[in-house]
Design a protein around this motif. Structure first.
Motif, mmCIF file in Angstrom:
data_model
loop_
_atom_site.group_PDB
_atom_site.id
_atom_site.type_symbol
_atom_site.label_atom_id
_atom_site.label_comp_id
_atom_site.label_asym_id
_atom_site.label_seq_id
_atom_site.Cartn_x
_atom_site.Cartn_y
_atom_site.Cartn_z
ATOM 1 N N PRO A 9 0.834 -1.205 0.000
ATOM 2 C CA PRO A 9 0.000 0.000 0.000
ATOM 3 C C PRO A 9 0.871 1.259 0.000
ATOM 4 C CG PRO A 9 -0.758 -1.557 1.675
ATOM 5 C CD PRO A 9 0.560 -2.058 1.161
ATOM 6 N N SER A 11 0.137 4.220 1.372
ATOM 7 C CA SER A 11 0.082 4.984 2.623
ATOM 8 C C SER A 11 1.030 4.387 3.665
ATOM 9 C CB SER A 11 -1.343 5.021 3.177
ATOM 10 O OG SER A 11 -1.780 3.710 3.464
ATOM 11 N N THR A 12 1.512 5.233 4.547
ATOM 12 C CA THR A 12 2.436 4.800 5.588
ATOM 13 C C THR A 12 1.769 4.904 6.946
ATOM 14 O OG1 THR A 12 4.360 5.465 4.308
ATOM 15 C CG2 THR A 12 4.666 5.273 6.676
ATOM 16 N N LEU A 13 1.824 3.825 7.688
ATOM 17 C CA LEU A 13 1.269 3.751 9.033
ATOM 18 C C LEU A 13 2.326 4.124 10.073
ATOM 19 C CD1 LEU A 13 -1.357 2.729 10.433
ATOM 20 C CD2 LEU A 13 -0.296 0.481 10.514
ATOM 21 N N GLU A 15 7.042 4.191 10.556
ATOM 22 C CA GLU A 15 8.378 3.927 10.030
ATOM 23 C C GLU A 15 9.374 3.863 11.171
ATOM 24 O OE1 GLU A 15 9.307 6.032 6.096
ATOM 25 O OE2 GLU A 15 7.876 7.376 7.081
ATOM 26 N N ARG A 86 9.063 0.306 6.789
ATOM 27 C CA ARG A 86 7.830 1.088 6.666
ATOM 28 C C ARG A 86 6.650 0.135 6.784
ATOM 29 N NH1 ARG A 86 3.994 2.427 2.783
ATOM 30 N NH2 ARG A 86 5.006 1.133 1.211
ATOM 31 N N ALA A 88 2.475 -0.484 6.615
ATOM 32 C CA ALA A 88 1.221 -0.019 6.020
ATOM 33 C C ALA A 88 0.155 -1.064 6.343
ATOM 34 C CB ALA A 88 1.369 0.149 4.511
ATOM 35 N N ASP A 90 -3.896 -2.695 5.326
ATOM 36 C CA ASP A 90 -4.957 -2.796 4.335
ATOM 37 C C ASP A 90 -5.892 -3.928 4.744
ATOM 38 O OD1 ASP A 90 -6.316 -1.934 2.115
ATOM 39 O OD2 ASP A 90 -4.909 -2.737 0.659
ATOM 40 N N SER A 141 -5.827 5.315 8.326
ATOM 41 C CA SER A 141 -4.645 5.226 7.461
ATOM 42 C C SER A 141 -5.017 5.221 5.995
ATOM 43 C CB SER A 141 -3.851 3.973 7.791
ATOM 44 O OG SER A 141 -4.591 2.831 7.349
ATOM 45 N N ALA A 143 -6.809 2.712 4.613
ATOM 46 C CA ALA A 143 -6.875 1.318 4.200
ATOM 47 C C ALA A 143 -8.287 0.906 3.788
ATOM 48 C CB ALA A 143 -6.402 0.422 5.344
#
Length: 146
Positions: A9, A11-13, A15, A86, A88, A90, A141, A143
């Motif tokens: 995905p 988008s970043t949740l 890091e 990182r 992400a 979903d 996020s 998702a």
């Protein structure tokens, strides 16, 4: 046999950076596959701690349990490499979500991975609904929520 394909995905949740330790190295003198799973677990715990949770045993009234994992190795990593991980998310459902890991170093992508996480009652030993507040955090996020 075709390789597993993982689409990460955008988008970043969360890091984080984690160094490869000497205990993460196998007889091939590179990052061991089981060690990568441990580093992914560490990244997951750092993410949960950033949300105010102490561990995976209580995310607001439920725990988390790993149901399955898929890893695609792309390059080697070596002792001392600083890995950037990182996360992400979903495919959020009532009881589960998919957590993705993009593992890179300064030069290249080392691995892509996905773990299926479920909300779990450690007292009842069964999968239960995700706590609403945690599910909303995941949904923010961007998702896919079902």
């Amino acid at each position: 046999m075709p390789r597993i394909k993982l689409d990460l995905p955008a988008s970043t949740l969360f890091e984080c950076d984690i160094s490869v330790r000497i205990t993460d190295i196998n007889y091939g003198n590179h990052l061991a596959n089981n060690a990568l799973l441990g580093l992914m677990h560490e990244a997951r715990l750092l993410w949960l701690r950033s949300l105010g949770f102490q561990n995976e045993m209580d995310i607001g009234g439920a725990g988390l349990i790993l149901c399955d994992a898929a890893v695609v190795f792309l390059h080697e990593a070596f002792y001392g490499d600083l890995l950037h991980i990182r996360l992400a998310v979903d495919e959020i459902s009532k009881t589960r979500f998919e957590l993705y890991y993009d593992v890179t170093n300064q030069d290249q992508r080392i691995a892509k991975a996905k773990t299926s996480m479920a909300s779990f009652s450690y007292n009842e030993r069964k999968i239960i609904s995700l706590p609403d507040s945690f599910r909303q955090t995941l949904a923010c996020s961007g998702a896919l929520v079902s």
